[in-house]
Design an enzyme around this catalytic site. Sequence first.
Site, short mmCIF file in Angstrom:
data_model
loop_
_atom_site.label_atom_id
_atom_site.label_comp_id
_atom_site.label_asym_id
_atom_site.label_seq_id
_atom_site.Cartn_x
_atom_site.Cartn_y
_atom_site.Cartn_z
N HIS A 202 22.91 -9.64 17.32
CA HIS A 202 24.00 -8.66 17.17
C HIS A 202 23.47 -7.43 16.42
O HIS A 202 22.83 -7.56 15.38
CB HIS A 202 25.16 -9.30 16.42
CG HIS A 202 26.26 -8.36 16.11
ND1 HIS A 202 26.85 -7.57 17.08
CD2 HIS A 202 26.90 -8.08 14.96
CE1 HIS A 202 27.80 -6.84 16.53
NE2 HIS A 202 27.86 -7.12 15.24
N ASN B 184 26.82 -0.12 16.22
CA ASN B 184 27.42 -1.45 16.39
C ASN B 184 28.59 -1.34 17.37
O ASN B 184 29.63 -0.80 17.04
CB ASN B 184 27.90 -1.95 15.03
CG ASN B 184 28.55 -3.33 15.10
OD1 ASN B 184 28.78 -3.86 16.18
ND2 ASN B 184 28.84 -3.89 13.94
N CYS C 171 33.02 -9.47 16.01
CA CYS C 171 31.68 -9.19 16.55
C CYS C 171 31.04 -10.40 17.22
O CYS C 171 29.99 -10.27 17.86
CB CYS C 171 30.76 -8.64 15.46
SG CYS C 171 31.21 -6.98 14.97
O1 UT7 Z 1 29.32 -6.33 12.85
C1 UT7 Z 1 30.24 -6.85 11.95
C2 UT7 Z 1 29.62 -7.15 10.67
N1 UT7 Z 1 29.31 -5.95 9.93
C3 UT7 Z 1 28.16 -5.82 9.34
O2 UT7 Z 1 27.34 -6.69 9.50
C4 UT7 Z 1 27.94 -4.66 8.41
C5 UT7 Z 1 27.39 -5.17 7.11
N2 UT7 Z 1 27.22 -4.15 6.07
C6 UT7 Z 1 26.34 -3.16 6.16
O3 UT7 Z 1 25.70 -2.97 7.16
C7 UT7 Z 1 26.09 -2.32 4.92
O4 UT7 Z 1 26.77 -2.90 3.84
C8 UT7 Z 1 26.53 -0.83 5.04
C9 UT7 Z 1 25.62 -0.12 6.02
C10 UT7 Z 1 27.97 -0.76 5.50
C11 UT7 Z 1 26.38 -0.16 3.68
O5 UT7 Z 1 25.06 -0.29 3.19
P1 UT7 Z 1 24.80 -0.84 1.71
O6 UT7 Z 1 23.34 -0.79 1.51
O7 UT7 Z 1 25.47 -2.17 1.58
O8 UT7 Z 1 25.49 0.28 0.83
P2 UT7 Z 1 26.59 0.10 -0.29
O9 UT7 Z 1 27.94 -0.07 0.32
O10 UT7 Z 1 26.14 -0.89 -1.31
O11 UT7 Z 1 26.53 1.52 -0.97
C12 UT7 Z 1 25.36 1.97 -1.67
C13 UT7 Z 1 25.60 3.40 -2.12
C14 UT7 Z 1 26.94 3.58 -2.82
O12 UT7 Z 1 26.76 4.57 -3.83
P3 UT7 Z 1 26.57 4.15 -5.37
O13 UT7 Z 1 27.81 3.38 -5.71
O14 UT7 Z 1 25.33 3.32 -5.40
O15 UT7 Z 1 26.45 5.48 -6.04
C15 UT7 Z 1 27.84 4.11 -1.73
O16 UT7 Z 1 28.91 4.89 -2.25
O17 UT7 Z 1 25.65 4.25 -1.00
C16 UT7 Z 1 26.89 4.96 -0.94
N3 UT7 Z 1 27.29 5.12 0.44
C17 UT7 Z 1 26.86 6.11 1.23
N4 UT7 Z 1 26.05 7.15 0.99
C18 UT7 Z 1 25.79 7.99 2.01
C19 UT7 Z 1 28.08 4.30 1.18
N5 UT7 Z 1 28.18 4.76 2.42
C20 UT7 Z 1 27.44 5.89 2.49
C21 UT7 Z 1 27.14 6.80 3.51
N6 UT7 Z 1 26.31 7.84 3.22
N7 UT7 Z 1 27.64 6.68 4.75
#
Ligand code: UT7
Length: 332
Positions: free
Chosen positions: A256, A286, A116
């Site tokens: 970004h 993204n 990225c």
């Molecule tokens: O550009 C390159 C660099 N990339 C980035 O900068 C991306 C960085 N990461 C992110 O933007 C975020 O980590 C995400 C958007 C990918 C995820 O958000 P998060 O707030 O970190 O969520 P998480 O992975 O901690 O998941 C929280 C909860 C989990 O459920 P439990 O374990 O709390 O029950 C996940 O299973 O949300 C769940 N979850 C979802 N729920 C609904 C994960 N993905 C989804 C989804 N829809 N798409």
Amino acid sequence: MSKITAAITAVGGYVPDYVLSNQVLETLVDTNDEWITTRTGIKERRLLKEQGKGTSYLAIKAAQDLFKRGNINPAEIDLVIMATATPDMPVATTGVYVATQIGAVNAFAYDLSAACSSFLYGMSTAAAYIESGRYKKVLLIGADKMSSIIDYTDRATCIIFGDGGGAVLFEPNNEGLGLQDEFLRSDGIGREYLKIDAGGSILPASKQTVENSQHFVFQDGKTVFKYAVSGMADVSDKIMQRNNLTKEDINWLIAHQANKRIIDATASRMELDEEKVLVNIHKYGNTTSATLPLLLSDFEHKFKKGDNLIFAAFGGGFTWGSIYLKWAYNKQ
Ligand code: UT7
């Protein structure tokens, strides 16, 4: 003789027509519009659906938009740098094909890959060629067809990424405008958290790797998020301090577009007012190498000659950094 600086003198952008909305994603994976919107700020993204078209298609369209908007003759371009994480194919350089297709007949071309941060690093490279006096017109294109490496059954990645392309032209400036300073970083600790396991030299593609979905992007979102928030905020803060810039001095943050929360955290560390923080993540998601030039393309009409722009990016590797640039023209 005054020092030659490297200024952006024209911009262009392109996104494909097909819109993948959060509502459509709800039918593909276990997710919902409310979760995606609050966690990422994304409402929809664009996908290049036509068979047989790759990243080069997005890049060519973005470059053609730049030529039209900037009234630029492609035959005058000396060098085309193609920033991308999704080349058309391994080995055959995408930028070379793009240069030929856009009529940059007097240029040489190559690809630059830093996930990225590809476009941000490309700005540094393009500017260095101009500052050295070696070349006069460097076209930097950032384009990615992320849909070609995304698993649309994996809700951790498919909600984030989209396809798009953007382009900028760098030329010499003798008024001190253009790139002022850069602070670029990288750390191999990131390799495990954002990657494609198969298809490279460690694990070449095979029937088995395809069956295991190892040709798709894997992301440990939580870890990447943590590093991205501190990384992008740190480098932006650093470049402000190093150049004695206060929040009042900065006109625009070009960050970004990976997650609205990461952009907000960076802006908050810089103490910037909301209207200075440019955002289009809700429309495109993204787009990896295309996020920064797509912001320039969308908001070109707002920039005034002499405006102070801070660019910031974070990506796989890890790769990240910030660039301080003075805008060089007023759009008529
Ligand atoms: O550009 C390159 C660099 N990339 C980035 O900068 C991306 C960085 N990461 C992110 O933007 C975020 O980590 C995400 C958007 C990918 C995820 O958000 P998060 O707030 O970190 O969520 P998480 O992975 O901690 O998941 C929280 C909860 C989990 O459920 P439990 O374990 O709390 O029950 C996940 O299973 O949300 C769940 N979850 C979802 N729920 C609904 C994960 N993905 C989804 C989804 N829809 N798409």
